[in-house]
Design a protein around this motif. Structure first.
Motif, PDB file in Angstrom:
ATOM      1  N   THR A 207      46.877  31.792   9.669  1.00  0.00           N
ATOM      2  CA  THR A 207      47.944  32.753   9.985  1.00  0.00           C
ATOM      3  C   THR A 207      47.880  33.947   9.042  1.00  0.00           C
ATOM      4  O   THR A 207      47.989  35.105   9.467  1.00  0.00           O
ATOM      5  CB  THR A 207      49.319  32.079   9.902  1.00  0.00           C
ATOM      6  OG1 THR A 207      49.373  30.992  10.822  1.00  0.00           O
ATOM      7  CG2 THR A 207      50.424  33.074  10.246  1.00  0.00           C
ATOM      8  N   GLU A 208      47.687  33.674   7.744  1.00  0.00           N
ATOM      9  CA  GLU A 208      47.598  34.763   6.760  1.00  0.00           C
ATOM     10  C   GLU A 208      46.344  35.602   6.988  1.00  0.00           C
ATOM     11  O   GLU A 208      46.362  36.823   6.810  1.00  0.00           O
ATOM     12  CB  GLU A 208      47.612  34.189   5.350  1.00  0.00           C
ATOM     13  CG  GLU A 208      48.929  33.532   4.976  1.00  0.00           C
ATOM     14  CD  GLU A 208      48.913  32.961   3.572  1.00  0.00           C
ATOM     15  OE1 GLU A 208      47.897  33.163   2.852  1.00  0.00           O
ATOM     16  OE2 GLU A 208      49.897  32.301   3.191  1.00  0.00           O
ATOM     17  N   ASP A 211      47.033  37.889   9.865  1.00  0.00           N
ATOM     18  CA  ASP A 211      47.906  38.983   9.418  1.00  0.00           C
ATOM     19  C   ASP A 211      47.124  40.011   8.613  1.00  0.00           C
ATOM     20  O   ASP A 211      47.346  41.223   8.738  1.00  0.00           O
ATOM     21  CB  ASP A 211      49.055  38.427   8.559  1.00  0.00           C
ATOM     22  CG  ASP A 211      50.084  37.670   9.386  1.00  0.00           C
ATOM     23  OD1 ASP A 211      50.108  37.863  10.610  1.00  0.00           O
ATOM     24  OD2 ASP A 211      50.853  36.887   8.791  1.00  0.00           O
ATOM     25  N   GLY A 214      45.425  42.297  10.861  1.00  0.00           N
ATOM     26  CA  GLY A 214      46.283  42.949  11.844  1.00  0.00           C
ATOM     27  C   GLY A 214      46.169  42.431  13.256  1.00  0.00           C
ATOM     28  O   GLY A 214      46.207  43.206  14.220  1.00  0.00           O
ATOM     29  N   SER A 216      47.407  39.133  16.101  1.00  0.00           N
ATOM     30  CA  SER A 216      48.253  37.971  16.345  1.00  0.00           C
ATOM     31  C   SER A 216      47.399  36.720  16.174  1.00  0.00           C
ATOM     32  O   SER A 216      46.168  36.765  16.286  1.00  0.00           O
ATOM     33  CB  SER A 216      48.837  38.012  17.756  1.00  0.00           C
ATOM     34  OG  SER A 216      47.812  37.761  18.715  1.00  0.00           O
TER      35      SER A 216
END
Length: 297
Positions: A207-208, A211, A214, A216
């Motif tokens: 998830t990081e 992120d 940039g 999903s």
């Protein structure tokens, strides 16, 4: 072209025997192999030209076969299993590889080329093509600099820039434009893959990572696998195992290597190592060292 290729193969053969793999030209490596063999490694962004023999590189379930007079370009960091297919003592496999600086590549992109990149086109991290005459000429001039050490500092960067320019304007140009433009999905996956390679020993929080580039989580998973043929977790595992093999060849203790590359369990490390390389760490490294000893003898 065959005569030019044979002449360059002879030049590369001579320098590989003298220098080994590393050269005084930054980013340029020479490969000389006298027998078929399997090589597992993580390809960095690079351009490889085969001057003699043949090789098969496998990324996931995709296989890329290329031989004398052909090139392979890796546009992002990817773990690859390669097999030297054609090589002998009298006619060794001979190839050169040149690292690709993606930032420098981006500086060469003309505005028209930037506008022509389509996000919808399927993208793969590896591609092969013919070694065209203008690119062969530039490769020859770069290799000839190994006999002109006083000219390397000034001329090598110019020839390397020319090689990047010709790649951008050749059949593999669209692939390289994908990773050279910062906001394409391929470029974002490339940055994520490079991060995993540099931080392979750290816990992977997908998830990081999504992120950070940039994207999903769902889009990141989908495009990462489309480009590399692997999930982020699988990618990290292969990078870790190949780093473990390198460390073991440098005489690190088996018991310490698993922890050093990020495993929390020595048994889990040994199990994954055996699945990937076909033998437990100790036996695999002993076999590799015996093979190297035979080649040196």
């Amino acid at each position: 072209m065959s005569t030019d290729l044979e002449n360059l193969a002879a030049i590369l053969d001579r320098h590989a025997l003298r220098l080994g793999g590393e050269t005084p030209i930054p980013g340029l490596r020479l490969t000389r192999v006298e027998a078929p063999m399997i090589i597992r490694s993580v390809y960095r962004p690079c351009f490889c030209a085969v001057l003699q023999g043949a090789k098969l590189s496998v990324l996931g379930e995709q296989a890329y076969h290329y031989g004398a007079g052909q090139i392979l370009v890796a546009s992002i960091d990817v773990p690859v299993t390669a097999r030297i297919m054609e090589a002998s003592a009298t006619k060794p496999y001979l190839a050169m590889s040149l690292e690709i600086d993606v930032a420098a590549l981006a500086e060469l992109l003309p505005a028209a080329a930037e506008a022509g990149v389509s996000e919808e086109k399927a993208f793969s991290a590896l591609h092969t093509s013919a070694l065209e005459d203008d690119l062969l000429d530039a490769v020859g001039r770069l290799l000839n600099l190994l006999d002109q050490p006083s000219n390397i500092a000034v001329l090598a960067p110019l020839i390397q820039r020319e090689i990047m320019w010709r790649l951008l304007n050749g059949p593999l140009g669209p692939m390289l434009r994908h990773v050279s433009l910062r906001d394409t999905r391929a470029a974002r996956v490339g940055r994520a893959a490079a991060w995993v390679r540099e931080h392979f020993d750290q816990p992977l929080r997908v998830t990081e990572l999504a992120d950070m580039v940039g994207m999903s989580l769902a889009s990141f998973h989908r495009h990462f696998k489309a480009v590399t043929t692997l999930s982020p977790v699988q990618f990290q595992k292969l990078v870790r195992l190949q780093e473990a093999r390198r460390m073991l060849l440098e005489n690190h203790e088996v018991s310490a290597v698993g922890y050093a590359i990020g495993y929390e369990s020595a048994s889990h490390f040994s199990r994954d190592y055996r699945r990937h390389f076909g033998a437990p760490p100790g036996r695999d490294i002993a076999a590799l060292r015996a093979m190297v000893a035979r080649e040196v003898a």
